[in-house]
Design an enzyme around this catalytic site. Sequence first.
Site, PDB file in Angstrom:
ATOM      1  N   LYS A   1       0.836  -1.211   0.000  1.00  0.00           N
ATOM      2  CA  LYS A   1       0.000   0.000   0.000  1.00  0.00           C
ATOM      3  C   LYS A   1       0.869   1.258   0.000  1.00  0.00           C
ATOM      4  O   LYS A   1       0.616   2.204  -0.757  1.00  0.00           O
ATOM      5  CB  LYS A   1      -0.944  -0.017   1.205  1.00  0.00           C
ATOM      6  N   THR A   2       1.895   1.289   0.850  1.00  0.00           N
ATOM      7  CA  THR A   2       2.793   2.446   0.882  1.00  0.00           C
ATOM      8  C   THR A   2       3.545   2.589  -0.438  1.00  0.00           C
ATOM      9  O   THR A   2       3.722   3.702  -0.953  1.00  0.00           O
ATOM     10  CB  THR A   2       3.790   2.314   2.042  1.00  0.00           C
TER      11      THR A   2
ATOM     12  N   ASP B   1      -1.352   6.608   6.382  1.00  0.00           N
ATOM     13  CA  ASP B   1      -1.348   5.183   6.691  1.00  0.00           C
ATOM     14  C   ASP B   1      -2.262   4.919   7.886  1.00  0.00           C
ATOM     15  O   ASP B   1      -2.411   5.766   8.768  1.00  0.00           O
ATOM     16  CB  ASP B   1       0.081   4.741   7.008  1.00  0.00           C
TER      17      ASP B   1
ATOM     18  N   THR C   1      -5.701  -1.415   6.972  1.00  0.00           N
ATOM     19  CA  THR C   1      -5.755  -2.869   7.064  1.00  0.00           C
ATOM     20  C   THR C   1      -7.140  -3.329   7.513  1.00  0.00           C
ATOM     21  O   THR C   1      -7.419  -4.526   7.505  1.00  0.00           O
ATOM     22  CB  THR C   1      -4.709  -3.379   8.070  1.00  0.00           C
TER      23      THR C   1
ATOM     24  N   ARG D   1       6.683  -8.119   1.644  1.00  0.00           N
ATOM     25  CA  ARG D   1       7.534  -7.594   2.719  1.00  0.00           C
ATOM     26  C   ARG D   1       8.235  -8.739   3.442  1.00  0.00           C
ATOM     27  O   ARG D   1       9.425  -8.662   3.755  1.00  0.00           O
ATOM     28  CB  ARG D   1       6.707  -6.776   3.702  1.00  0.00           C
TER      29      ARG D   1
END
Length: 353
Positions: free
Chosen positions: A76-77, A121, A170, A229
Amino acid sequence: MDHFETAEQEHLDRLMNADADGAERAAEAALRPRTLDEVVGQQRVRDQLGLVLDAAKARQRTPDHVLLSGPPGLGKTTLAMIIAAEMTVPLRLTSGPAITHAGDLASILSGLNEGDVLFVDEIHRMSRAAEEMLYMAMEDFRVDVVIGKGPGATAIPLELPAFTLVGATTRAGLLPGPLRDRFGFTGHLEFYEPDELDLIVRRSAGLLRTELTDDGSREIAGRSRGTPRIANRLLRRVRDYAQVRADGLVTLDIAQRALELFEVDASGLDRLDRGVLEALCRRFAGGPVGLSTLAVAVGEERETVEEVAEPFLVRNGFLARTPRGRVATRLAWEHLGLTPPRSDVADAMLFNE
């Protein structure tokens, strides 16, 4: 190797000549894709987002506000950074927990310039007062700043430049409807398939100057829980193992030994995951058991068990959530090498209201 890959590798080479610690951090940051074309997987979201950005550039307007949802670690980032890069504008970053008052948000918004991308975020964790201020900022590009208190308080309208808000969450279900409806585009990121993670591991290994075999790459990808990640993190740890205890080449055997050392098993379960299953099966006979009790049994906070361990265990069929509590499935018993209870007892545990 095409021009972009050559330039990317030259850029990484320059970073590697810098201070060792700084070079390591920069190299890890360089693992993020920098364009939509570089992103592996998430094809539907990439196509939809690319259309939104291309249309905005053709109209010479700022893109609609974007909401990205999905589990942690899926990009997402990274997508927020790509949006800013594609529009060639600065990216301002903040997080929902950091915006505790409406004044915090007003300060951030007043510092934006025309066309900026503001990334928030965990946007679902903003304060309610800040959310209500954000409604007007997103829709009308203005906010009302209240000066004074009580009957003498005065609201002064503050005009804002056109900007694009990119919110990441999330837990999209916790966003209030009025805020969710103000996003022009909503993209949900899904977990990655093993072959997609294999491509990510290979790309990252090339950027980190790490040699690995096909089997070694697939082994890392298969234990990465569908999350880029985690794949990149495991790759760096396996690389460390290969450099210190082998000849630097990541083979299947080296990957398996390294991941065993770091307590990541063949199914991708780590120490916490196995701790949850061990507690369920060995101490509570498979459940049902309440979340708080389970958290105490593994020595973790309730939120850690619920948000870190459970999503993966539930998604892969090791654990079930029932009205009476958490229950270990037959797959969990078998994974631990234990004999599961009789099928009729297990079924009663799972479905008894």
